[in-house]
Design a protein around this motif. Structure first.
Motif, PDB file in Angstrom:
ATOM      1  N   THR A  48       0.666  -1.279   0.589  1.00 22.69           N
ATOM      2  CA  THR A  48       0.194   0.015   0.123  1.00 22.69           C
ATOM      3  C   THR A  48       0.982   1.552  -0.013  1.00 22.69           C
ATOM      4  O   THR A  48       1.729   0.947   0.469  1.00 22.69           O
ATOM      5  CB  THR A  48      -0.957   0.636   1.323  1.00 22.69           C
ATOM      6  N   PRO A  49       0.281   2.151  -0.624  1.00 21.39           N
ATOM      7  CA  PRO A  49       0.928   3.410  -0.684  1.00 21.39           C
ATOM      8  C   PRO A  49       2.177   3.450   0.900  1.00 21.39           C
ATOM      9  O   PRO A  49       2.845   3.965   0.783  1.00 21.39           O
ATOM     10  CB  PRO A  49      -0.027   4.707  -0.615  1.00 21.39           C
ATOM     11  N   SER A  81       2.806  -1.742  -8.420  1.00 22.61           N
ATOM     12  CA  SER A  81       2.513  -0.463  -7.152  1.00 22.61           C
ATOM     13  C   SER A  81       0.862   0.297  -8.194  1.00 22.61           C
ATOM     14  O   SER A  81      -0.334   0.625  -6.710  1.00 22.61           O
ATOM     15  CB  SER A  81       2.950   0.657  -8.145  1.00 22.61           C
ATOM     16  N   MET A  82       0.076  -0.355  -8.518  1.00 23.85           N
ATOM     17  CA  MET A  82      -0.788   0.135  -9.093  1.00 23.85           C
ATOM     18  C   MET A  82      -1.586  -1.235  -8.380  1.00 23.85           C
ATOM     19  O   MET A  82      -3.380  -0.306  -7.360  1.00 23.85           O
ATOM     20  CB  MET A  82      -1.633  -0.697 -10.740  1.00 23.85           C
ATOM     21  N   GLY A  84      -1.503  -1.905  -5.192  1.00 26.08           N
ATOM     22  CA  GLY A  84      -1.469  -1.449  -3.929  1.00 26.08           C
ATOM     23  C   GLY A  84      -2.244  -0.521  -3.063  1.00 26.08           C
ATOM     24  O   GLY A  84      -2.594   0.156  -2.165  1.00 26.08           O
ATOM     25  N   ARG A  85      -2.429  -0.037  -4.757  1.00 24.50           N
ATOM     26  CA  ARG A  85      -3.308   1.966  -4.621  1.00 24.50           C
ATOM     27  C   ARG A  85      -4.249   1.219  -4.215  1.00 24.50           C
ATOM     28  O   ARG A  85      -4.601   2.051  -3.607  1.00 24.50           O
ATOM     29  CB  ARG A  85      -2.983   2.716  -5.469  1.00 24.50           C
ATOM     30  N   ARG A  86      -5.391  -0.161  -4.551  1.00 23.32           N
ATOM     31  CA  ARG A  86      -6.489  -0.344  -4.615  1.00 23.32           C
ATOM     32  C   ARG A  86      -6.840  -0.473  -2.852  1.00 23.32           C
ATOM     33  O   ARG A  86      -6.022  -1.125  -2.161  1.00 23.32           O
ATOM     34  CB  ARG A  86      -6.933  -2.082  -5.434  1.00 23.32           C
TER      35      ARG A  86
END
Length: 95
Positions: A48-49, A81-82, A84-86
C-alpha cells in the motif's frame, strides 16, 4: 498459499519488501519449488502507499535467466504499485 517471511524467494520479497529477480532458482538459498521445471523466478511485493505488504506477485519460468531488469522487473513493479493503491483488507502481520 502462506510461506513464512524470509523463506524462499516469496518470503525474501515479503520480508525485505524488495523485488527478487532470480536467474537460477537452484542457486537461491532455501528456494521452495512449486514446480520441478522452474528455472528462474521474479517475485514482486505488493504494498500500500503506507508501506503495508498485502501480497507478492510470483512469476516463474521454465527457462533460466528468463526475466530482464530493464523491462520485466520495471513493468511488474508498476503493476504491483497499481495493485497496492486499491483498497485492501488483509490478515497478514509481520512478526
Amino acid at each position: 498459499l502462506r510461506i513464512p517471511f524470509g523463506k524462499g524467494v516469496c518470503g525474501a520479497a515479503a520480508s525485505q519488501r524488495k523485488t527478487q529477480l532470480v536467474p537460477d532458482v537452484h542457486a537461491f538459498p532455501g528456494h521452495i519449488a512449486c514446480s520441478s521445471t522452474t528455472k528462474s523466478e521474479i517475485v514482486v511485493p505488493v504494498m500500500t502507499p503506507a508501506g503495508d505488504l498485502v501480497a507478492v506477485l510470483d512469476v516463474d519460468s521454465n527457462r533460466p535467466d528468463a526475466f530482464r531488469e530493464a523491462s520485466d522487473l520495471r513493468h511488474l513493479e508498476r503493476i504491483c504499485s497499481m495493485l497496492g493503491r486499491r483498497p485492501w483488507t488483509t490478515g497478514l502481520s509481520v512478526a
